[in-house]
Write a protein that holds these residues in place. Structure first.
Motif: not given
Length: 394
Positions: A191-211, A259-265
């Motif tokens: 009934g529902v199909l979901v396609l996902t992609g995720r990427i992330g990493g570190d910025i130096g020792r103090s910061q990290s991110w993901q999208a 249809r639905m699109r979801v973006a996160d950061l």
């Protein structure tokens, strides 16, 4: 009381022996085939609210939030399994659900992983997390309006994690769809199909991110529309095998489309990576739902977004702020009416240990149009956890 699944309610007295026997058999089988042992955990979520919010999932007065017991462990060398049973109150009545029951591979090559059973979709930033691990008492409007707060469904997932220094994961999920649109008539499977992609990493020792980016194709939304045109939208008894029980207000999406699109950061900062003393967490999500029904034009879409900032200013103390915006187009025969709701929340949490949280939250809603239930509320929450729980995502 009844233990709800996505088909029919099961009498709780009949379900308990079966559930206990299943857990016992799985644990014995796992320990016989694998030196690793099964782990058990629980979470208790108590709350009190001065009022119930528009699209809120907490009753006025005392209530029980997302409280669960879970078991997780290996089934032989090649598989992991998890079972989670949940209880909460809705309209001052207890509801019981089998929230998770899945089997997942652990030894596939080339970064592949497959999961089958009942589990939470990995779309967006929060959905895969259990609500008791959230930073606020209520989930954002985006989740309450489009996912029923926490979208759990029956299905299959295939993930691939790239062998790169930067974290990269791509996934495809195929769900039955009844957890998202519970009262639609039968439709094509899945009934529902979901396609996902995720990427992330570190910025130096103090910061990290993901999208992340998620794309959803919802066939059950079309089945719901066809069913309404056939004159059965007001009589769910005609679809007893395809609908949720009487307390369906706490399950499924309030607004949806094909249809639905979801973006996160998300971004996190802590001095030299030591988040025990101090940390800042920032999260932003935006969702766009279109093809609301066959009369919808390109401008007839639902949109929601939120921005949250949480600061751990001492080892046991956190403060946070969140701003939400929801814009919807309500179908009314062959035309649409506007709906707009703003919500802002201030939160202060005391965490004397990693197993306890005492949180107070002030929430204000502004009804721009179409949400007469918008209000202000003071909410107090106490969370107690024990045993083992799966690691929370980023």
């Amino acid at each position: 009381m009844a233990l709800h699944n996505f088909n029919n309610p099961i009498p709780i007295g009949a379900a308990r022996p079966v559930f206990a026997a299943t857990l016992a058999f799985a644990a014995l089988t796992a320990s016989a085939q694998q030196p690793d042992t099964w782990q058990f955990g629980y979470a208790l979520d108590l709350s009190a609210a001065s009022r119930q919010l528009a699209l809120g999932q907490r009753d006025r007065g005392l209530g029980l939030g997302h409280s669960d017991v879970s078991a997780r462990g290996p089934l032989g060398r090649h598989f992991d399994a998890q079972v989670t049973a949940v209880t909460h109150t809705a309209e001052r009545k207890f509801e019981f659900e089998l929230e998770e029951a899945w089997l997942q591979t652990r030894t596939l090559p080339s970064g592949l992983q497959v999961r089958a059973g009942r589990f939470a979709s990995q779309l967006g930033y929060l959905n895969e997390q259990h609500p008791h691990s959230d930073d606020f008492v209520e989930r954002p409007l985006l989740y309450r309006a489009f996912f029923g707060g926490h979208w759990i469904d029956d299905g299959l997932r295939i993930n691939w994690t790239a062998p790169t220094d930067v974290y990269m994961r791509f996934g495809l999920e195929a769900f039955r769809g009844r957890g998202l649109v519970p009262d639609a008539a039968a439709t094509k499977r899945p009934g529902v199909l979901v396609l996902t992609g995720r990427i992330g990493g570190d910025i130096g020792r103090s910061q990290s991110w993901q999208a992340g980016l998620s794309l959803v194709h919802n066939r059950r939304g079309g089945a719901l529309e066809d069913d309404a045109e056939a004159g059965h939208a007001e009589d769910h008894d005609d679809h007893a095998s395809e609908s949720e029980p009487a307390h369906a207000h706490s399950h499924g999406a309030a607004f949806g489309g094909r249809r639905m699109r979801v973006a996160d950061l998300a971004w996190k900062w802590s001095p030299d990576g030591n988040n025990r003393q101090q940390q800042v967490r920032v999260a932003y999500e935006h969702a766009w739902v279109d093809r609301v029904n066959r009369f919808a034009t390109r401008g007839d879409s639902h949109r929601a977004s939120y921005l949250s900032v949480v600061w751990r200013f001492a080892p046991a103390w956190e403060a946070g702020v969140r701003a939400d915006l929801l814009k919807v187009r309500r179908p009314h025969e062959d035309h649409f009416d506007d709906g707009r709701l703003r919500e802002s929340a201030l939160m202060l949490a005391y965490k004397p240990s990693h197993t306890q949280t005492l949180r107070v939250q002030l929430t204000k809603q502004n009804d721009r149009v179409g949400f007469p239930g918008a209000t202000r509320a003071v909410q107090i929450q106490y969370i107690l956890t024990g045993g083992a729980h799966a690691a929370h995502s980023f």
